[in-house]
Design a protein around this motif. Sequence first.
Motif, short mmCIF file in Angstrom:
data_model
loop_
_atom_site.label_atom_id
_atom_site.label_comp_id
_atom_site.label_asym_id
_atom_site.label_seq_id
_atom_site.Cartn_x
_atom_site.Cartn_y
_atom_site.Cartn_z
N GLY A 111 -22.11 9.13 27.73
CA GLY A 111 -22.82 7.94 28.18
C GLY A 111 -23.83 8.35 29.23
N ILE A 112 -23.83 7.64 30.37
CA ILE A 112 -24.78 7.97 31.42
C ILE A 112 -24.14 8.82 32.52
N GLY A 113 -22.91 9.28 32.28
CA GLY A 113 -22.37 10.30 33.17
C GLY A 113 -21.38 9.84 34.22
N CYS A 130 -21.97 15.88 25.62
CA CYS A 130 -22.53 15.38 24.36
C CYS A 130 -22.54 13.86 24.35
N GLU A 131 -23.57 13.33 23.73
CA GLU A 131 -23.78 11.87 23.69
C GLU A 131 -24.85 11.63 22.63
N ASN A 132 -24.61 10.69 21.71
CA ASN A 132 -25.60 10.60 20.64
C ASN A 132 -26.62 9.48 20.79
N GLY A 150 -26.04 16.12 20.87
CA GLY A 150 -25.94 14.83 20.17
C GLY A 150 -24.56 14.60 19.59
N ASP A 151 -24.53 14.26 18.33
CA ASP A 151 -23.29 13.89 17.65
C ASP A 151 -22.23 15.00 17.78
N ILE A 152 -21.09 14.64 18.30
CA ILE A 152 -20.01 15.62 18.49
C ILE A 152 -19.61 16.29 17.18
N ARG A 153 -19.82 15.56 16.07
CA ARG A 153 -19.36 16.10 14.78
C ARG A 153 -20.16 17.31 14.32
C1 LIG Z 1 -17.39 4.26 25.90
S1 LIG Z 1 -18.92 5.10 25.95
C2 LIG Z 1 -18.61 6.33 27.16
C3 LIG Z 1 -19.33 6.06 28.46
C4 LIG Z 1 -19.20 7.13 29.52
N1 LIG Z 1 -17.83 7.48 29.81
C5 LIG Z 1 -19.91 6.71 30.82
O1 LIG Z 1 -19.32 6.74 31.89
O2 LIG Z 1 -21.09 6.33 30.75
C6 LIG Z 1 -18.89 6.01 24.46
C7 LIG Z 1 -20.17 6.78 24.20
O3 LIG Z 1 -19.99 7.59 23.03
C8 LIG Z 1 -21.25 7.71 22.39
N2 LIG Z 1 -20.99 8.15 21.01
C9 LIG Z 1 -20.59 7.40 19.96
N3 LIG Z 1 -20.43 8.17 18.86
C10 LIG Z 1 -20.73 9.44 19.23
C11 LIG Z 1 -20.74 10.69 18.55
N4 LIG Z 1 -20.42 10.78 17.26
N5 LIG Z 1 -21.09 11.81 19.23
C12 LIG Z 1 -21.44 11.73 20.54
N6 LIG Z 1 -21.45 10.57 21.24
C13 LIG Z 1 -21.10 9.43 20.60
C14 LIG Z 1 -21.85 6.31 22.51
O4 LIG Z 1 -23.25 6.35 22.40
C15 LIG Z 1 -21.37 5.89 23.91
O5 LIG Z 1 -22.35 6.14 24.89
#
Ligand SMILES: C[S@@+](CC[C@H](N)C(=O)[O-])C[C@H]1O[C@@H](n2cnc3c(N)ncnc32)[C@H](O)[C@@H]1O
Length: 421
Positions: A111-113, A130-132, A150-153
């Motif tokens: 997310g935003i950290g 990582c964050e997509n 980006g995408d963790i996958r």
């Molecule tokens: C619940 S939020 C986490 C927020 C973070 N803990 C914070 O303090 O800002 C989940 C995050 O996972 C990201 N996300 C969703 N699918 C993802 C993926 N496949 N790979 C990486 N990030 C992903 C979303 O964009 C979202 O910002």
Amino acid sequence: MAIDFNEAFRVVLALMNNGVPVPEHFRSELPAIVSHWLHNPIKDPLILGNVEGEKWRRFLSAYGKLNHERFFILKKSAYLTRNGFKVDFTDFPFPPTSKKPKFKFIDLFSGIGGFRIALQSLGGKCVFSCENDPMAKETYFKNFGEYPFGDIRKFTGKGITDQELAEFIPDHDILSAGFPCQPFSKAGVSARNALEKENGFSCRDQGALFYDILRIAKIKRPKVLFLENVRNLERHDGGRTIQKIKNAIECDLGYSFYMEVIDASSVVPQKRERCYMVCFRNKRLKFSFPKINGAPKPLREILEPSPSASYTISKRLWVGHQNRTVRNLSRGVGFTAFKADLNKPANTLVSRYGKDGKECLVPQRGKKPRLLTPRECARLQGFPESFILPQFKLTAYKKFGNSVVVPLVRKIAFKITQKCF
Ligand SMILES: C[S@@+](CC[C@H](N)C(=O)[O-])C[C@H]1O[C@@H](n2cnc3c(N)ncnc32)[C@H](O)[C@@H]1O
């Protein structure tokens, strides 16, 4: 002597764009690769390895000599590398620690950290994020000087072998993750039911991402997993979802599992119940969550003195809110719009808040109520005042609605660090 981060970032990216081979799979990840590397230039860049690492180090040293005046600036937060250059992060509100880190962590679904601010403030060093979502990545970069991958996958998906995963993701002590929660949250579940979509673990896009965390943990074996999710995770599918998570962590992974639902309203002026999970590789370590039980904080504590008139909602929206509230209350379903009591904590901030503000409307004398400002939302989540907000209002509401309560996460992390580091 320190190298200005932004200039180093720009010139290495330019060097890369001049035809350096990056595997197709990771081509869009160059900003993440370069910015991660600048946080640790002694090591080789992730994914690309030591040929590129040597080249970048040599290039930056030579570039530095040529552009001495402009390039080298001595500032406090810089740190020394094997090649004698330091990277200066003073343009960023949350620079990496300049001391020897107490522990290393990774920030998944960053997310935003929120996790990062908390863990860095305890002397931790982030070695992978990582964050997509592109907007979240931009905000993260402005605050930490690092683009999350980006995408963790891309790191955990089918085509990636265990050995590749082990090489791509750096060793770390704490794996932190607030994994995507929509498939488990109450609102998410009813919306998905209405659309006849899958929810929970069967939701292929998001719920199953827990298994990506599990795969990383299985291969990297960090000392601690620190996870956060919505309160409903505990009740989802009659308790079977949390049981599956617990079994996977205890039986498949062999870690201990501690979980607690904690409300943040005595730490920040917001009712926010979340499910926190802490898991240790060393099962002999006994853990208890910190006691969070002071008086609830009043919303008025975090309000801005004179927010712009643009936050005041229109007459039409306010009338619409009231009519729908009356209808919904009589049916006992659906949303109700709340004018907040400034002497109590706000309702839970959710990612859709920016659409109409119904969860928390601030009363104003002689005017229609108003939405919270993005800065007020940041305060509700305990982000420091120095945090650079997302550029757009709607993004800010969405990202703060999804994020963690920083000081609460810090309190839990402090207890973890007391146990382990
Ligand atoms: C619940 S939020 C986490 C927020 C973070 N803990 C914070 O303090 O800002 C989940 C995050 O996972 C990201 N996300 C969703 N699918 C993802 C993926 N496949 N790979 C990486 N990030 C992903 C979303 O964009 C979202 O910002």
